[in-house]
Design a protein around this motif. Structure first.
Motif, PDB file in Angstrom:
ATOM      1  N   LEU A  73      -8.002   3.283   3.061  1.00 49.33           N
ATOM      2  CA  LEU A  73      -8.742   2.543   3.246  1.00 49.33           C
ATOM      3  C   LEU A  73     -10.221   2.794   3.416  1.00 49.33           C
ATOM      4  CD1 LEU A  73      -9.671  -0.654   3.070  1.00 49.33           C
ATOM      5  CD2 LEU A  73      -8.896  -0.533   5.712  1.00 49.33           C
ATOM      6  N   LYS A  74     -11.255   2.869   2.573  1.00 49.64           N
ATOM      7  CA  LYS A  74     -12.565   3.205   2.957  1.00 49.64           C
ATOM      8  C   LYS A  74     -13.317   2.027   3.141  1.00 49.64           C
ATOM      9  CE  LYS A  74     -15.293   6.912   2.651  1.00 49.64           C
ATOM     10  NZ  LYS A  74     -14.784   8.382   3.197  1.00 49.64           N
TER      11      LYS A  74
ATOM     12  N   ASP B 107     -10.881   0.748  -2.346  1.00 48.31           N
ATOM     13  CA  ASP B 107      -9.977   1.602  -2.579  1.00 48.31           C
ATOM     14  C   ASP B 107     -10.498   2.779  -3.334  1.00 48.31           C
ATOM     15  OD1 ASP B 107      -7.412   0.091  -2.150  1.00 48.31           O
ATOM     16  OD2 ASP B 107      -8.010  -1.181  -3.602  1.00 48.31           O
ATOM     17  N   PRO B 108      -9.943   3.871  -3.403  1.00 49.55           N
ATOM     18  CA  PRO B 108     -10.523   4.895  -4.201  1.00 49.55           C
ATOM     19  C   PRO B 108     -10.380   4.796  -5.660  1.00 49.55           C
ATOM     20  CG  PRO B 108      -8.922   6.102  -2.648  1.00 49.55           C
ATOM     21  CD  PRO B 108      -8.685   4.527  -2.513  1.00 49.55           C
TER      22      PRO B 108
ATOM     23  N   GLN C  51     -13.077   5.582   7.260  1.00 52.66           N
ATOM     24  CA  GLN C  51     -11.780   5.848   6.375  1.00 52.66           C
ATOM     25  C   GLN C  51     -10.639   5.646   7.569  1.00 52.66           C
ATOM     26  OE1 GLN C  51     -12.010   9.092   3.798  1.00 52.66           O
ATOM     27  NE2 GLN C  51     -10.025   9.204   3.645  1.00 52.66           N
TER      28      GLN C  51
ATOM     29  N   ASP D 213      -4.765   3.002   6.499  1.00 49.82           N
ATOM     30  CA  ASP D 213      -4.494   1.346   5.950  1.00 49.82           C
ATOM     31  C   ASP D 213      -5.023   0.065   6.865  1.00 49.82           C
ATOM     32  OD1 ASP D 213      -3.134   0.945   8.357  1.00 49.82           O
ATOM     33  OD2 ASP D 213      -1.355   1.733   7.396  1.00 49.82           O
ATOM     34  N   HIS D 214      -5.082  -1.120   6.415  1.00 53.96           N
ATOM     35  CA  HIS D 214      -5.622  -2.103   7.025  1.00 53.96           C
ATOM     36  C   HIS D 214      -5.167  -2.619   8.428  1.00 53.96           C
ATOM     37  CE1 HIS D 214      -6.750  -3.420   2.973  1.00 53.96           C
ATOM     38  NE2 HIS D 214      -7.518  -4.263   3.331  1.00 53.96           N
TER      39      HIS D 214
ATOM     40  N   PHE E   9     -15.537   4.639  -5.115  1.00 47.74           N
ATOM     41  CA  PHE E   9     -14.506   3.669  -4.662  1.00 47.74           C
ATOM     42  C   PHE E   9     -14.891   2.370  -5.353  1.00 47.74           C
ATOM     43  CE2 PHE E   9     -15.603   6.745  -1.513  1.00 47.74           C
ATOM     44  CZ  PHE E   9     -14.373   7.004  -1.077  1.00 47.74           C
TER      45      PHE E   9
ATOM     46  N   GLN F 229     -11.986  -4.070  -2.804  1.00 49.34           N
ATOM     47  CA  GLN F 229     -10.890  -4.475  -3.239  1.00 49.34           C
ATOM     48  C   GLN F 229     -11.009  -5.968  -3.532  1.00 49.34           C
ATOM     49  OE1 GLN F 229      -8.840  -3.786   0.812  1.00 49.34           O
ATOM     50  NE2 GLN F 229      -8.185  -1.679   0.284  1.00 49.34           N
TER      51      GLN F 229
END
Lengths: 96, 96
Positions: free
Chosen positions: B2-3, B92-93, B55, B58-59, A41, A44
């Motif tokens: 999203l991780k 992100d991945p 995981q 999204d935010h 990963f 961000q």
């Protein structure tokens, strides 16, 4: 079960150089017979902060990964582009 | 996708107090409809270092988690036993 988080901090000017090295490292590691999960990963907020989340059956499997040809060839190449030392956390699943 | 990695650093003398709080937080969070994964681990070298690997789609889903009753009730109780500030990484991945 052994969970691992390994973090790399790459010089922002060298990110383009390490991307194919990481791609090969992920591809080859996932082919290791003892690899349960090996996912990479990117932070961000920091495009040079790369974070591996790994799962191995035990420490012996992680040690074998670190001796694999792709690891001993690619990791030193990646590390040439570090801006600071990486970190590794070895973890057990939480049990209340 | 999203991780998230969220790390807590708990006073070693207070670990027994936070264990049931973490257990409830994990149990209730996994029931959230938008939760994809919410796993808690403990550093093998530091029994007060707790690491969530999460995981979310999204935010917005992460924001909803942080507003959930179990989060707003349990996290401040856990934080009373911190020895230092926690950290959070949103990721992100990797894509080569």
């Amino acid at each position: 079960m052994l969970k691992v988080i390994a973090e790399d901090f790459i010089n922002p000017d060298h990110i383009g150089i390490v991307l194919p090295l990481y791609a090969e490292l992920v591809e080859k590691t996932r082919l290791e017979p003892l690899c349960i999960a090996y996912d990479l990963f990117v932070d961000q907020r920091d495009a040079g902060h790369f974070v591996f989340i790994e799962q191995w059956p035990d420490h012996a499997a992680l040690d074998a990964h670190c001796r694999a040809e792709h690891f001993t060839r690619l990791v030193p190449q990646i590390n040439r582009h570090r801006r600071s030392e990486g970190t590794v956390i070895l973890m057990d699943p939480f049990a209340a």
